[in-house]
Design a protein around this motif. Structure first.
Motif, PDB file in Angstrom:
ATOM      1  N   ARG A  29       2.074   2.176  -4.090  1.00 42.27           N
ATOM      2  CA  ARG A  29       0.282   3.004  -3.946  1.00 42.27           C
ATOM      3  C   ARG A  29      -0.414   4.569  -3.430  1.00 42.27           C
ATOM      4  NH1 ARG A  29      -1.350  -3.029  -3.001  1.00 42.27           N
ATOM      5  NH2 ARG A  29      -2.576  -2.385  -1.667  1.00 42.27           N
ATOM      6  N   ASP A  30       0.964   4.837  -2.345  1.00 44.95           N
ATOM      7  CA  ASP A  30      -0.252   6.083  -2.260  1.00 44.95           C
ATOM      8  C   ASP A  30       0.992   7.141  -2.821  1.00 44.95           C
ATOM      9  OD1 ASP A  30      -1.293   5.185   0.413  1.00 44.95           O
ATOM     10  OD2 ASP A  30       0.313   5.020   1.428  1.00 44.95           O
ATOM     11  N   PRO A  31      -0.036   8.138  -2.947  1.00 44.91           N
ATOM     12  CA  PRO A  31       0.075   9.637  -3.849  1.00 44.91           C
ATOM     13  C   PRO A  31       2.002  10.107  -3.208  1.00 44.91           C
ATOM     14  CG  PRO A  31      -1.572   9.926  -2.316  1.00 44.91           C
ATOM     15  CD  PRO A  31      -1.464   8.473  -1.799  1.00 44.91           C
TER      16      PRO A  31
ATOM     17  N   ALA B   2       0.987  -1.366  -0.393  1.00 46.55           N
ATOM     18  CA  ALA B   2      -0.001   0.452  -0.149  1.00 46.55           C
ATOM     19  C   ALA B   2       0.772   1.748  -0.397  1.00 46.55           C
ATOM     20  CB  ALA B   2      -0.630   0.118   1.405  1.00 46.55           C
ATOM     21  N   LEU B   3       2.189   1.388   0.932  1.00 51.76           N
ATOM     22  CA  LEU B   3       2.695   2.138   0.736  1.00 51.76           C
ATOM     23  C   LEU B   3       3.336   2.430  -0.768  1.00 51.76           C
ATOM     24  CD1 LEU B   3       4.850   4.477   1.751  1.00 51.76           C
ATOM     25  CD2 LEU B   3       6.648   2.398   2.289  1.00 51.76           C
TER      26      LEU B   3
ATOM     27  N   VAL C 171       3.631  10.905  -0.252  1.00 55.25           N
ATOM     28  CA  VAL C 171       3.136   9.994   1.157  1.00 55.25           C
ATOM     29  C   VAL C 171       4.457   8.990   0.653  1.00 55.25           C
ATOM     30  CG1 VAL C 171       1.976   8.486   2.672  1.00 55.25           C
ATOM     31  CG2 VAL C 171       1.099  10.727   1.613  1.00 55.25           C
ATOM     32  N   SER C 172       4.185   8.288  -0.680  1.00 54.61           N
ATOM     33  CA  SER C 172       5.491   7.080  -1.365  1.00 54.61           C
ATOM     34  C   SER C 172       6.078   7.653  -1.325  1.00 54.61           C
ATOM     35  CB  SER C 172       5.350   6.951  -1.992  1.00 54.61           C
ATOM     36  OG  SER C 172       4.562   6.636  -2.791  1.00 54.61           O
TER      37      SER C 172
END
Length: 213
Positions: free
Chosen positions: A135-137, A132-133, A140-141
């Protein structure tokens, strides 16, 4: 007729093995990072520690591939790909086990990670949440992508330096051998290797020996 092996395939195989080893070591580092002193983890929001891990991954991959095929230019981008992939795989593997162990352990029994947490069940439970990290914007990632980019770029530069140094050394050795070898003697076409033996010439003014009576 036998063909000389290029060594590209062994370089690829060693690169895959070194990437797997690097990913396993990085996954263990992610899983057991809670056992480090809090000051080390909190220093720079953990970025220096993660960047150091990226450099270690790049060093392992570049050294392994450079030891097998130090002259191959084709392995340079492959090393960058392997190092970046190992960084991502290690982060996902370690995070999956850590998340899975947290989800499957009651809150009252949770504690620092242990070797008993490394199970297939914990990995399977945390695997859907770990990527999920990425796939974040990007706002954020960005840190996770930065670690991957640093590992790939470092492996690229390390193996490039290795290839350039080896090629330069071999070129200098070949030039030294060429300079030290004697130049072949020039010989005109159809010129015999050995000059013909000169025949004695007869002088017209030299008196001949008269026959004795």
């Amino acid at each position: 007729m036998s063909h000389k092996r290029s060594g590209l395939l062994p370089g690829l195989i060693v690169g895959v093995l070194s990437a797997l080893v690097s990913a396993a070591l990085l996954g263990a580092a992610v899983l057991f990072q809670t056992r480090l002193p809090a000051a080390v983890i909190a220093f720079g929001n953990g970025h220096p520690l993660s960047l150091a891990s990226s450099l270690v991954v790049a060093l392992i991959v570049a050294l392994a591939m450079g030891a097998v095929r130090p002259r191959s230019i084709l392995l340079i981008p492959v090393a960058a790909l392997y190092a970046g992939g190992a960084m991502a795989a290690g982060q996902i593997a370690g995070s999956s086990i850590m998340i899975g162990a947290t989800l499957r352990t009651p809150p009252a029994e949770r504690g620092p990670a242990d070797l008993s947490d490394i199970t297939l069940d914990n990995f399977s439970a945390g695997l859907p949440h770990a990527p999920a990290l990425y796939r974040d914007p990007l706002s954020v990632s960005w840190a996770a992508w930065l670690y991957i980019a640093v590992a790939a770029l470092a492996a690229l530069l390390l193996l490039t330096l290795r290839v350039v140094r080896v090629r330069r050394a071999q070129r200098a050795l070949a030039e030294a051998e060429t300079d030290s070898s004697p130049e072949p003697e020039y010989r005109a076409p159809f010129e015999p290797a050995q000059a013909p033996t000169p025949k004695p010439t007869t002088d017209l003014f030299t008196p001949r020996n008269q026959p004795k009576d």
